[in-house]
Design an enzyme around this catalytic site. Structure first.
Site, mmCIF file in Angstrom:
data_model
loop_
_atom_site.group_PDB
_atom_site.id
_atom_site.type_symbol
_atom_site.label_atom_id
_atom_site.label_comp_id
_atom_site.label_asym_id
_atom_site.label_seq_id
_atom_site.Cartn_x
_atom_site.Cartn_y
_atom_site.Cartn_z
ATOM 1 N N HIS A 7 -24.931 -18.700 0.519
ATOM 2 C CA HIS A 7 -26.495 -18.731 0.164
ATOM 3 C C HIS A 7 -27.162 -18.035 1.197
ATOM 4 O O HIS A 7 -26.773 -17.360 2.224
ATOM 5 C CB HIS A 7 -26.910 -20.185 0.434
ATOM 6 C CG HIS A 7 -26.120 -20.726 1.722
ATOM 7 N ND1 HIS A 7 -25.181 -21.486 1.766
ATOM 8 C CD2 HIS A 7 -26.982 -20.916 3.045
ATOM 9 C CE1 HIS A 7 -25.035 -21.849 3.427
ATOM 10 N NE2 HIS A 7 -26.134 -21.670 3.803
ATOM 11 N N HIS A 79 -30.723 -17.348 8.082
ATOM 12 C CA HIS A 79 -29.265 -16.778 8.119
ATOM 13 C C HIS A 79 -29.079 -16.630 6.667
ATOM 14 O O HIS A 79 -29.375 -16.919 5.814
ATOM 15 C CB HIS A 79 -28.338 -17.978 8.812
ATOM 16 C CG HIS A 79 -28.275 -19.361 8.243
ATOM 17 N ND1 HIS A 79 -29.089 -20.254 8.538
ATOM 18 C CD2 HIS A 79 -27.450 -19.671 7.108
ATOM 19 C CE1 HIS A 79 -28.575 -21.448 7.815
ATOM 20 N NE2 HIS A 79 -27.581 -20.877 6.841
ATOM 21 N N GLU A 130 -23.517 -17.344 9.078
ATOM 22 C CA GLU A 130 -22.553 -18.572 8.868
ATOM 23 C C GLU A 130 -21.484 -18.152 7.908
ATOM 24 O O GLU A 130 -21.860 -17.289 7.016
ATOM 25 C CB GLU A 130 -23.422 -19.500 8.135
ATOM 26 C CG GLU A 130 -22.804 -20.945 7.888
ATOM 27 C CD GLU A 130 -23.775 -21.833 7.182
ATOM 28 O OE1 GLU A 130 -24.733 -21.525 6.378
ATOM 29 O OE2 GLU A 130 -23.351 -23.033 7.064
HETATM 30 CO CO CO Z 1 -26.467 -22.373 5.972
#
Ligand code: CO
Length: 134
Positions: A7, A79, A130
């Protein structure tokens, strides 16, 4: 090994409101809002065929995205999340190669019920990264 883009996260003051145009304007599937107290955020996911957009809204006084929203009042990309096949092996290799892991280096359970870690933006061209166990 580096896997799929899981994502792209966008920090906003109101995650449900932010996701609305993706539903109304694109006909995208929007998840319900889910509070993640351990991460200090509320998340709403927009599902695309090949990835997701994660809207994150601050939860609580100590939210890690509060400062970001002070600097970016209208919201902004916060992020990007890559899947990895083995998060511990990836962490150890990244650290050996000089990348910094945020926090104490122990994976925490993320928005999808899987272990995640965050990597320092200074080691990734200014982007907070991440990694999530695939
Ligand atoms: Co995230």
């Amino acid at each position: 090994m580096l896997g799929r883009l899981n994502h792209v996260a966008i920090a906003v003051k109101d995650a449900e409101k932010a996701a609305k145009i993706y539903g109304a304007g694109f006909g995208a599937e929007i998840s319900p809002a889910v509070p993640l107290p351990e991460h200090g955020v509320i998340t709403v996911f927009v599902t695309l065929p090949n990835t997701k957009i994660e809207f994150i809204q601050p939860l609580g006084e100590e939210s890690p995205i509060a400062k970001f929203l002070e600097r970016n009042a209208d919201g902004g990309i916060h992020h990007i999340c890559y899947e990895v096949s083995d998060i511990i092996a990836s962490r150890d290799t990244l650290v050996r190669e000089g990348a910094r892991v945020l926090g104490d280096g122990t994976p925490r359970i993320g928005a999808h019920g899987k272990p995640v870690l965050f990597l320092h933006p200074k080691d990734f061209s200014g982007a907070l990264v991440e990694i999530e166990q695939a």
